[in-house]
Enzyme design. Structure first.
Site, PDB file in Angstrom:
ATOM      1  CG  ASP A  41      -2.098   0.935   1.061  1.00 15.38           C
ATOM      2  OD1 ASP A  41      -1.866   2.153   0.898  1.00 15.38           O
ATOM      3  OD2 ASP A  41      -3.255   0.462   1.089  1.00 15.38           O
ATOM      4  CB  ALA A  88      -8.385   1.587  -7.010  1.00 16.15           C
ATOM      5  CB  THR A 129     -16.552  -0.745  -9.451  1.00 13.66           C
ATOM      6  OG1 THR A 129     -17.774  -0.042  -9.278  1.00 13.66           O
ATOM      7  CG2 THR A 129     -15.855  -0.169 -10.681  1.00 13.66           C
ATOM      8  CD  GLU A 131     -19.104   3.885  -9.772  1.00 14.22           C
ATOM      9  OE1 GLU A 131     -18.492   4.651 -10.525  1.00 14.22           O
ATOM     10  OE2 GLU A 131     -19.318   4.126  -8.580  1.00 14.22           O
ATOM     11  CB  SER A 158     -13.561   5.515 -18.133  1.00 13.84           C
ATOM     12  OG  SER A 158     -12.812   6.568 -17.588  1.00 13.84           O
ATOM     13  CE  LYS A 160     -11.634  -0.633 -10.012  1.00 11.18           C
ATOM     14  NZ  LYS A 160     -10.518  -1.145  -9.134  1.00 11.18           N
ATOM     15  N   PRO A 198     -20.481   7.584   5.311  1.00 12.48           N
ATOM     16  CG  PRO A 198     -18.263   6.974   4.896  1.00 12.48           C
ATOM     17  CD  PRO A 198     -19.672   6.660   4.491  1.00 12.48           C
ATOM     18  CG  LEU A 212     -29.681  13.991  -1.297  1.00 15.38           C
ATOM     19  CD1 LEU A 212     -28.988  12.674  -0.967  1.00 15.38           C
ATOM     20  CD2 LEU A 212     -31.158  13.915  -0.903  1.00 15.38           C
TER      21      LEU A 212
HETATM   22  P1  NAD Z   1      -9.954   3.268  -0.706  1.00 13.87           P
HETATM   23  O1  NAD Z   1      -9.799   4.533  -1.460  1.00 13.87           O
HETATM   24  O2  NAD Z   1     -10.561   3.278   0.647  1.00 13.87           O
HETATM   25  O3  NAD Z   1      -8.531   2.545  -0.564  1.00 13.87           O
HETATM   26  C1  NAD Z   1      -7.604   2.473  -1.614  1.00 13.87           C
HETATM   27  C2  NAD Z   1      -6.281   1.971  -1.045  1.00 13.87           C
HETATM   28  O4  NAD Z   1      -5.339   1.841  -2.140  1.00 13.87           O
HETATM   29  C3  NAD Z   1      -5.633   2.925  -0.041  1.00 13.87           C
HETATM   30  O5  NAD Z   1      -5.127   2.203   1.059  1.00 13.87           O
HETATM   31  C4  NAD Z   1      -4.507   3.588  -0.828  1.00 13.87           C
HETATM   32  O6  NAD Z   1      -3.417   4.012  -0.016  1.00 13.87           O
HETATM   33  C5  NAD Z   1      -4.117   2.452  -1.766  1.00 13.87           C
HETATM   34  N1  NAD Z   1      -3.465   2.934  -2.997  1.00 13.87           N
HETATM   35  C6  NAD Z   1      -3.901   3.906  -3.841  1.00 13.87           C
HETATM   36  N2  NAD Z   1      -3.036   4.087  -4.845  1.00 13.87           N
HETATM   37  C7  NAD Z   1      -2.029   3.181  -4.660  1.00 13.87           C
HETATM   38  C8  NAD Z   1      -0.843   2.858  -5.382  1.00 13.87           C
HETATM   39  N3  NAD Z   1      -0.505   3.511  -6.511  1.00 13.87           N
HETATM   40  N4  NAD Z   1      -0.038   1.875  -4.900  1.00 13.87           N
HETATM   41  C9  NAD Z   1      -0.360   1.214  -3.755  1.00 13.87           C
HETATM   42  N5  NAD Z   1      -1.460   1.489  -3.026  1.00 13.87           N
HETATM   43  C10 NAD Z   1      -2.286   2.462  -3.473  1.00 13.87           C
HETATM   44  O7  NAD Z   1     -10.750   2.302  -1.697  1.00 13.87           O
HETATM   45  P2  NAD Z   1     -11.888   1.222  -1.370  1.00 13.87           P
HETATM   46  O8  NAD Z   1     -13.195   1.890  -1.311  1.00 13.87           O
HETATM   47  O9  NAD Z   1     -11.434   0.371  -0.252  1.00 13.87           O
HETATM   48  O10 NAD Z   1     -11.848   0.378  -2.736  1.00 13.87           O
HETATM   49  C11 NAD Z   1     -10.942  -0.687  -2.888  1.00 13.87           C
HETATM   50  C12 NAD Z   1     -11.150  -1.339  -4.238  1.00 13.87           C
HETATM   51  O11 NAD Z   1     -12.474  -1.801  -4.344  1.00 13.87           O
HETATM   52  C13 NAD Z   1     -10.931  -0.386  -5.424  1.00 13.87           C
HETATM   53  O12 NAD Z   1     -10.306  -1.114  -6.457  1.00 13.87           O
HETATM   54  C14 NAD Z   1     -12.335  -0.010  -5.839  1.00 13.87           C
HETATM   55  O13 NAD Z   1     -12.400   0.309  -7.203  1.00 13.87           O
HETATM   56  C15 NAD Z   1     -13.086  -1.286  -5.529  1.00 13.87           C
HETATM   57  N6  NAD Z   1     -14.515  -1.156  -5.225  1.00 13.87           N
HETATM   58  C16 NAD Z   1     -14.937  -0.285  -4.272  1.00 13.87           C
HETATM   59  C17 NAD Z   1     -16.277  -0.238  -3.945  1.00 13.87           C
HETATM   60  C18 NAD Z   1     -16.789   0.703  -2.866  1.00 13.87           C
HETATM   61  O14 NAD Z   1     -17.987   0.771  -2.640  1.00 13.87           O
HETATM   62  N7  NAD Z   1     -15.943   1.426  -2.153  1.00 13.87           N
HETATM   63  C19 NAD Z   1     -17.200  -1.067  -4.606  1.00 13.87           C
HETATM   64  C20 NAD Z   1     -16.727  -1.939  -5.602  1.00 13.87           C
HETATM   65  C21 NAD Z   1     -15.377  -1.986  -5.887  1.00 13.87           C
HETATM   66  O1  DAU Z   2     -20.752   1.091  -7.158  1.00 18.57           O
HETATM   67  C1  DAU Z   2     -19.482   0.857  -6.634  1.00 18.57           C
HETATM   68  C2  DAU Z   2     -18.779   2.179  -6.385  1.00 18.57           C
HETATM   69  O2  DAU Z   2     -19.394   2.748  -5.237  1.00 18.57           O
HETATM   70  C3  DAU Z   2     -17.285   2.015  -6.174  1.00 18.57           C
HETATM   71  O3  DAU Z   2     -16.690   1.556  -7.359  1.00 18.57           O
HETATM   72  C4  DAU Z   2     -16.641   3.351  -5.780  1.00 18.57           C
HETATM   73  O4  DAU Z   2     -15.269   3.154  -5.460  1.00 18.57           O
HETATM   74  C5  DAU Z   2     -17.375   3.881  -4.558  1.00 18.57           C
HETATM   75  O5  DAU Z   2     -16.845   5.148  -4.198  1.00 18.57           O
HETATM   76  C6  DAU Z   2     -18.862   3.982  -4.830  1.00 18.57           C
HETATM   77  O6  DAU Z   2     -19.120   4.995  -5.838  1.00 18.57           O
HETATM   78  P1  DAU Z   2     -20.356   6.032  -5.696  1.00 18.57           P
HETATM   79  O7  DAU Z   2     -20.020   7.205  -6.506  1.00 18.57           O
HETATM   80  O8  DAU Z   2     -21.646   5.344  -5.916  1.00 18.57           O
HETATM   81  O9  DAU Z   2     -20.239   6.327  -4.089  1.00 18.57           O
HETATM   82  P2  DAU Z   2     -20.314   7.685  -3.236  1.00 18.57           P
HETATM   83  O10 DAU Z   2     -20.228   7.273  -1.806  1.00 18.57           O
HETATM   84  O11 DAU Z   2     -19.361   8.711  -3.716  1.00 18.57           O
HETATM   85  O12 DAU Z   2     -21.772   8.217  -3.536  1.00 18.57           O
HETATM   86  C7  DAU Z   2     -22.917   7.391  -3.347  1.00 18.57           C
HETATM   87  C8  DAU Z   2     -24.129   8.167  -3.863  1.00 18.57           C
HETATM   88  O13 DAU Z   2     -24.374   9.296  -3.000  1.00 18.57           O
HETATM   89  C9  DAU Z   2     -23.933   8.766  -5.253  1.00 18.57           C
HETATM   90  O14 DAU Z   2     -25.170   8.697  -5.943  1.00 18.57           O
HETATM   91  C10 DAU Z   2     -23.567  10.227  -4.988  1.00 18.57           C
HETATM   92  C11 DAU Z   2     -24.321  10.537  -3.720  1.00 18.57           C
HETATM   93  N1  DAU Z   2     -23.714  11.516  -2.788  1.00 18.57           N
HETATM   94  C12 DAU Z   2     -22.403  11.358  -2.458  1.00 18.57           C
HETATM   95  C13 DAU Z   2     -21.812  12.201  -1.547  1.00 18.57           C
HETATM   96  C14 DAU Z   2     -20.355  12.064  -1.156  1.00 18.57           C
HETATM   97  C15 DAU Z   2     -24.500  12.512  -2.229  1.00 18.57           C
HETATM   98  O15 DAU Z   2     -25.694  12.661  -2.533  1.00 18.57           O
HETATM   99  N2  DAU Z   2     -23.913  13.344  -1.305  1.00 18.57           N
HETATM  100  C16 DAU Z   2     -22.611  13.234  -0.948  1.00 18.57           C
HETATM  101  O16 DAU Z   2     -22.148  14.031  -0.089  1.00 18.57           O
END
Ligand code: NAD
Ligand code: DAU
Length: 340
Positions: A41, A88, A129, A131, A158, A160, A198, A212
């Site tokens: 990481d 990522a 994802t 997406e 794009s 991803k 969060p 929102l």
């Molecule tokens: P996050 O942003 O919380 O964590 C990303 C981690 O990757 C961090 O610890 C960061 O330090 C590390 N990182 C970033 N760039 C790096 C690099 N160049 N080299 C080494 N480490 C690096 O992300 P997350 O929400 O935990 O998502 C993790 C994975 O899951 C991603 O690939 C994301 O696309 C995928 N994903 C996320 C969600 C979601 O809802 N959050 C859903 C589906 C898929």
């Molecule tokens: O679907 C999987 C994806 O989910 C992952 O690939 C991404 O890494 C992850 O970040 C997440 O993407 P979203 O864009 O869906 O998540 P986010 O938490 O940014 O936003 C969720 C929804 O809430 C989206 O429709 C935008 C909206 N939103 C977001 C924020 C931060 C708000 O309305 N208010 C806000 O303050």
């Protein structure tokens, strides 16, 4: 296409200090005896070593470094039997403000890891994802399946999608032993406070009104991050090489419903939030059909009650203010500059 059980003993987890990667590291330590994890990481703004603090040193080693660093990969990859690639740039809004790091980490970083897997004959699991499939209309009964065409909307999605295509090409052309999973929106403890759930919880804890986007009707398909981890372990050990599996837990909810649930559970009036500028290109709805993963590999989610998971998540942010408080001001300042 025979299904063999793969029993890794020494794996690399990239991005293991982020939200979902660290959950997977805990999952492996707690559920998979005899498996050693090397976390790779870079510790960007989203990575926090606290997320894996306290895990036994003989099970987990942290290597701080960049997945784009080929020399580092040459040093650490040999001797491992699998790479599970979570690292990522993960936030859509950041990708709109500045796409460059997304291209580098998500595309070039995946390329570097695939090359290392090819060179050292290491198995590879790619975390992606939903997406990549673009979005669905609110009134469309369809859900994404493994056959849905790619149609990403944002710079994040794009990159991803690009990385998924690299994995498919490296499997087909070079025989890299790879699987891919595409998961829906995760929630749970340790999620960065830039993300929707969060952000709103910590806003309320700080006396800031939740924000929102747009009309609030956008739908996300929520899954608890513990369920994502159990699904990834299932795919890594039982999945068929070359296959893609969609991960989801039938958790579709509109953003306004999720926000109203947070407000209610935190003792606030239902209209105690601000409508703010919409995200450009904002995807309308995501929905996952995870039949293939359930039928072929026997996986089922354990957290099927979203409101119970939300209560647990709210409690975690209440109890772990030291974890999120230092980044709150800067996170909100960045949003304020964007009118969000
Ligand atoms: P996050 O942003 O919380 O964590 C990303 C981690 O990757 C961090 O610890 C960061 O330090 C590390 N990182 C970033 N760039 C790096 C690099 N160049 N080299 C080494 N480490 C690096 O992300 P997350 O929400 O935990 O998502 C993790 C994975 O899951 C991603 O690939 C994301 O696309 C995928 N994903 C996320 C969600 C979601 O809802 N959050 C859903 C589906 C898929
Ligand atoms: O679907 C999987 C994806 O989910 C992952 O690939 C991404 O890494 C992850 O970040 C997440 O993407 P979203 O864009 O869906 O998540 P986010 O938490 O940014 O936003 C969720 C929804 O809430 C989206 O429709 C935008 C909206 N939103 C977001 C924020 C931060 C708000 O309305 N208010 C806000 O303050």
């Amino acid at each position: 296409m025979t299904q063999e059980v793969f029993n890794p003993t020494n794996i690399i987890v990239t991005g293991g200090c982020g939200f979902i990667g660290s959950n997977f590291v805990h999952y492996v330590v707690n559920n998979c005896p005899g498996v050693h994890v090397t976390v790779l990481d870079k510790l960007t703004y989203a990575g926090n070593p606290e997320n894996i603090a306290g895990l036994p040193e003989d099970r987990v080693e942290l290597v701080v470094g960049d997945i784009c660093d080929a020399e580092l990969l040459d040093r650490i990859v040999p001797g491992h039997d699998a790479i599970v690639h979570y690292a990522a740039e993960s936030h859509n809004d950041n990708s709109i403000a500045n796409p460059e790091p997304f291209l580098r980490t998500n595309v070039e970083g995946t390329y570097g890891l695939l090359e290392a897997c090819r060179k050292y004959d290491v198995r590879y699991h790619h975390i992606s994802t939903d997406e990549v499939y673009g979005d669905l209309a609110l009134d469309d009964p369809a859900r994404f399946t493994e056959e849905t065409p790619y149609h990403p909307s944002s710079p994040y999605s794009s990159t991803k999608a690009s990385s998924d295509l690299l994995v498919r090409a490296w499997h087909r052309t070079f025989g890299v032993r790879a699987t891919i999973s595409n998961c829906s929106n995760n929630y749970g403890p340790y999620q960065h406070i830039e993300k929707f759930i969060p952000r709103q919880i910590t806003n309320i804890l700080c006396g800031i009104r939740p924000k929102l986007y747009g009309d609030g009707k956008n739908v996300r398909d929520w899954i608890h991050t513990d369920d994502h981890s159990s699904a990834v372990w299932t795919i890594l050990t039982k999945g068929i090489i070359g296959e893609t599996y969609l991960i989801g837990a039938d958790g579709e909810r509109s953003n306004i419903d999720v926000l109203r649930a947070i407000l209610e559970r935190m003792g606030k009036p239902a209209d105690d939030f601000d409508w703010v500028r919409d995200r450009p290109g904002h995807d309308r709805r995501y929905a996952i059909d995870s039949t293939k993963l359930r039928r072929h590999l026997g996986w089922e989610p354990a957290h099927t009650d979203f409101l119970e998971g939300l209560d647990q998540t709210i409690a975690w942010y209440r109890e772990n203010e030291d974890w999120w408080r230092p980044t709150k001001e800067a996170t909100e300042a960045k949003y304020a500059a964007q009118g969000q």
